[in-house]
Design a protein around this motif. Structure first.
Motif, PDB file in Angstrom:
ATOM      1  N   UNK A 126      35.792  34.878  49.417  1.00  0.00           N
ATOM      2  CA  UNK A 126      36.808  34.107  48.675  1.00  0.00           C
ATOM      3  C   UNK A 126      36.260  33.396  47.442  1.00  0.00           C
ATOM      4  N   UNK A 127      34.936  33.263  47.360  1.00  0.00           N
ATOM      5  CA  UNK A 127      34.357  32.583  46.193  1.00  0.00           C
ATOM      6  C   UNK A 127      34.267  33.469  44.957  1.00  0.00           C
ATOM      7  N   UNK A 128      34.597  34.735  45.067  1.00  0.00           N
ATOM      8  CA  UNK A 128      34.466  35.664  43.939  1.00  0.00           C
ATOM      9  C   UNK A 128      35.414  35.301  42.800  1.00  0.00           C
ATOM     10  N   UNK A 129      34.881  35.409  41.592  1.00  0.00           N
ATOM     11  CA  UNK A 129      35.712  35.265  40.390  1.00  0.00           C
ATOM     12  C   UNK A 129      35.677  36.533  39.540  1.00  0.00           C
ATOM     13  N   UNK A 130      34.697  37.402  39.778  1.00  0.00           N
ATOM     14  CA  UNK A 130      34.554  38.626  38.978  1.00  0.00           C
ATOM     15  C   UNK A 130      34.111  39.786  39.864  1.00  0.00           C
ATOM     16  N   UNK A 131      34.760  40.933  39.647  1.00  0.00           N
ATOM     17  CA  UNK A 131      34.352  42.173  40.319  1.00  0.00           C
ATOM     18  C   UNK A 131      34.060  43.206  39.239  1.00  0.00           C
TER      19      UNK A 131
ATOM     20  N   UNK B  28      44.590  47.782  41.369  1.00  0.00           N
ATOM     21  CA  UNK B  28      43.472  46.879  41.678  1.00  0.00           C
ATOM     22  C   UNK B  28      43.409  45.753  40.660  1.00  0.00           C
ATOM     23  N   UNK B  29      43.546  46.079  39.393  1.00  0.00           N
ATOM     24  CA  UNK B  29      43.503  45.075  38.327  1.00  0.00           C
ATOM     25  C   UNK B  29      44.605  44.033  38.520  1.00  0.00           C
ATOM     26  N   UNK B  30      45.819  44.498  38.842  1.00  0.00           N
ATOM     27  CA  UNK B  30      46.936  43.563  39.011  1.00  0.00           C
ATOM     28  C   UNK B  30      46.749  42.674  40.235  1.00  0.00           C
ATOM     29  N   UNK B  31      46.285  43.234  41.351  1.00  0.00           N
ATOM     30  CA  UNK B  31      46.123  42.451  42.569  1.00  0.00           C
ATOM     31  C   UNK B  31      44.991  41.437  42.434  1.00  0.00           C
ATOM     32  N   UNK B  32      43.911  41.861  41.770  1.00  0.00           N
ATOM     33  CA  UNK B  32      42.820  40.914  41.551  1.00  0.00           C
ATOM     34  C   UNK B  32      43.259  39.784  40.623  1.00  0.00           C
ATOM     35  N   UNK B  33      44.053  40.120  39.614  1.00  0.00           N
ATOM     36  CA  UNK B  33      44.547  39.089  38.692  1.00  0.00           C
ATOM     37  C   UNK B  33      45.420  38.085  39.431  1.00  0.00           C
TER      38      UNK B  33
ATOM     39  N   UNK C 281      45.072  37.162  42.373  1.00  0.00           N
ATOM     40  CA  UNK C 281      44.198  36.322  43.176  1.00  0.00           C
ATOM     41  C   UNK C 281      43.203  35.528  42.363  1.00  0.00           C
ATOM     42  N   UNK C 282      43.310  35.553  41.040  1.00  0.00           N
ATOM     43  CA  UNK C 282      42.409  34.788  40.192  1.00  0.00           C
ATOM     44  C   UNK C 282      41.042  35.425  40.010  1.00  0.00           C
ATOM     45  N   UNK C 283      40.946  36.750  40.196  1.00  0.00           N
ATOM     46  CA  UNK C 283      39.675  37.461  40.053  1.00  0.00           C
ATOM     47  C   UNK C 283      39.799  38.448  38.898  1.00  0.00           C
ATOM     48  N   UNK C 284      38.786  38.439  38.040  1.00  0.00           N
ATOM     49  CA  UNK C 284      38.799  39.371  36.913  1.00  0.00           C
ATOM     50  C   UNK C 284      38.130  40.684  37.311  1.00  0.00           C
ATOM     51  N   UNK C 285      38.630  41.763  36.708  1.00  0.00           N
ATOM     52  CA  UNK C 285      38.172  43.118  37.039  1.00  0.00           C
ATOM     53  C   UNK C 285      37.468  43.707  35.823  1.00  0.00           C
TER      54      UNK C 285
ATOM     55  N   UNK D  61      41.860  42.688  32.930  1.00  0.00           N
ATOM     56  CA  UNK D  61      41.589  41.247  32.873  1.00  0.00           C
ATOM     57  C   UNK D  61      40.151  40.944  32.497  1.00  0.00           C
ATOM     58  N   UNK D  62      39.271  41.913  32.690  1.00  0.00           N
ATOM     59  CA  UNK D  62      37.870  41.699  32.345  1.00  0.00           C
ATOM     60  C   UNK D  62      37.456  42.531  31.156  1.00  0.00           C
TER      61      UNK D  62
END
Length: 584
Positions: free
Chosen positions: A492-497, A518-523, A525-529, A552-553
């Motif tokens: 849960x601490x991830x911010x970037x994948x 994947x990009x949309x779901x990570x976004x 959740x506040x995670x950049x792809x 997002x990344x």
């Protein structure tokens, strides 16, 4: 240059000289000595009149010399295609029926047309769907079936069947009908040929004969057996004592014929023709590539399709049977010094002379001699230890190989190879649908990244670098989605994948949609792809897609650049300048 691409004869014929002619002529003489008994034997193995084997050794060799890309491949009747021909025709005709000749001619012509179409469409890559374990298993099983089928003529009994079980049952049923004189001839020739293969070359070498000549003399031992047993049959009138002989063989050059136009027969033979086309192509290309590597030459698989197609079509219209490249004759061709495909055309001339002048003598050739010749020739194809090697290396390939062997032995050659191809494709789809993937970290003090479970590497809590070791396509698109989302849910601490794409050579439309998801779901959740190490051709396809528009990344040229750019929590909070590389 463009014309020579389609007519390889133009690459060597303008430079042909007397020295080449001498070498090609010598090689042709030796190959012809092998070709004549083999062509007779393989025609009878296919259940066809022996002259069809001779006919398949004339015009096809000339056509291959014009259209084939290999300079040393010797084409003509071979054991595997003969067995497949027998299986195909045996389903439609009674053994020995006159209609079998027309069926064989049509089967050969269809095979040639299919190979030609595949060559013109440059479909040589289709042979890659036949994995080596499947081909090895099929050849091994076919070799066992061929050996079993030739025991009957070697014993002087009538026993047939389309698989090993049926042949074994028939042999056992007729065990009391063994003709002992025929057994003496077949067994004697078999033992003599096996001894010649093992001991004749060393013996000739010790007598002072050069190794090359000794090897060629050892290879021509079957011809000696043919001559001796034919002479004994004539002198002792063994045919009157019950020894089966070849019988009358039509003399003279083959006449051009028109294959049957019966559409129902075309449909019935099409599947068998497809299988014969594929097997003959794979076998021939394997032999040609091996010989070309020894001579530092190259062959064109697509042109080989054209050459084999033209050869089979020529065989069909001249009353012959399916042809392919022969391993034994090609090896002799090379060892005898053949320089160009003209050696094959010259061997065709020798076969033509045999068809015109030698057929009266061939009539007294014992069938048991041909059976022993086939058995010895086929024994080299059987490779049962390959099962053990494949089992140790890959259980999946072993299953495909074992299934091919089992179905070929117990049912039919068509079922065996179809099962092998199906299992190979199925195993490929299964393996690639669940590709290996690994979270990677940096090897300390380097720019290299390795699996965190295998190596002592540096990682960062807020970022994960996931390497996927397979191209992305419809079969594994959902798997990738699940893998990424599982990774994020576990940390849960991830911010970037970062998806490391070093092994990705393709991203199809299904995989593209999964990457967008994947990009949309990570976004959400506040995670950049992010992506890294995207190859140039893959990047070309991605340009202009929604994935890059909404990513997002960033896209990084290397994983190390991604590591540096996302190296701290503070850096992860800032807009980052990624390296979008078209030529990555």
């Amino acid at each position: 240059m463009k014309l020579s691409r389609f007519l390889p004869v133009l690459t060597w014929l303008p430079r042909y000289n007397r020295a080449f002619l001498v070498r090609d002529l010598l090689a042709a003489m030796i190959v012809t000595v092998m070709l004549i008994p083999q062509s007779l034997a393989y025609a009878m193995l296919a259940g066809l009149p022996p002259q069809m084997g001779l006919y398949a050794s004339i015009l096809p060799l000339v056509l291959y010399a014009v259209f084939g890309s290999s300079r040393t491949l010797s084409v003509g009747p071979v054991a595997i295609t003969a067995l497949m021909t027998a299986a195909a025709l045996g389903q439609l005709f009674e053994p020995g029926a006159a209609e079998m000749v027309g069926g064989a001619i049509l089967l050969t012509a269809i095979t040639g047309l299919m190979l030609l179409v595949m060559g013109v469409c440059r479909l040589g890559f289709l042979a890659n769907f036949l994995s080596h374990p499947v081909i090895s298993g099929f050849i091994t099983a076919s070799g066992l079936v061929i050996v079993a089928s030739q025991l009957a003529p070697a014993l002087g009994i009538q026993a047939g069947g389309k698989n090993l079980y049926e042949v074994a049952v028939e042999l056992f049923r007729h065990r009391e009908d063994i003709h002992w004189l025929t057994l003496a001839i077949g067994g004697g020739v078999l033992l003599a040929l096996l001894a010649a293969r093992e001991y004749l070359r060393p013996l000739l070498t010790r007598l002072g004969i050069g190794s090359g000549l000794a090897d060629n003399l050892a290879r021509t031992a079957p011809v000696t057996a043919v001559v001796i047993t034919t002479a004994l049959t004539w002198v002792l009138e063994l045919d009157k004592a019950g020894v089966a002989v070849v019988g009358d063989v039509s003399s003279g050059l083959p006449e051009l014929v028109m294959p049957a136009t019966d559409l129902s027969l075309w449909r019935q033979l099409t599947v068998s023709a497809v299988l014969i086309s594929i097997v003959s192509f794979v076998e021939s290309v394997s032999i040609a590539q091996t010989q070309a590597a020894r001579r530092r030459e190259r062959i064109d698989p697509d042109q080989e399709l054209v050459g084999l197609g033209a050869s089979n079509l020529a065989s069909g219209i001249s009353g012959g049977m399916p042809v392919a490249g022969s391993f034994s004759r090609s090896a002799v061709n090379v060892d005898a010094g053949a320089e160009t495909p003209a050696a094959g055309a010259l061997a065709a001339f020798g076969a033509a002379l045999a068809t015109v002048f030698l057929t009266p003598a061939i009539a007294l050739l014992p069938v048991a001699t041909l059976a022993a010749t086939i058995i010895v020739s086929v024994l080299s194809l059987i490779d049962l230890p390959a099962l053990v090697r494949t089992w140790r290396y890959s259980r999946g390939d072993f299953v495909a190989m074992l299934a091919t062997i089992a179905l070929t032995l117990c049912y039919s050659v068509e079922a065996g190879i179809l099962a092998g191809v199906g299992l190979s494709i199925g195993l490929f789809l299964y393996r690639t649908s669940r590709p290996h993937s690994a979270v990677v970290g940096r090897v300390p003090g380097t720019e290299h990244f390795r699996n965190v479970r295998r190596h002592q590497v540096e990682t960062r809590a807020h970022m994960a670098m996931l390497r996927v070791d397979e191209s992305l396509y419809f079969a594994n698109a959902r798997f990738l989605e699940e893998r990424v989302l599982e990774l994020v849910s576990d940390r849960p601490e991830l911010t970037d994948v970062v998806l490391v794409c070093a092994a990705v050579n393709l991203i199809d439309a299904s995989a593209l949609e999964s990457l967008e998801a994947i990009n949309e779901r990570l976004e959400a959740g506040g995670v950049r792809f992010h992506l890294s190490e995207v190859k140039g051709p893959v990047m070309d396809r991605l340009e202009g897609t929604r994935l890059l528009e909404r990513l997002t990344g960033n896209i990084y040229l290397t994983s190390y650049q991604a590591w540096q750019a996302l190296g701290s929590w503070m850096a992860a909070q800032k807009p980052l300048a990624g390296d979008v590389g078209k030529n990555a």
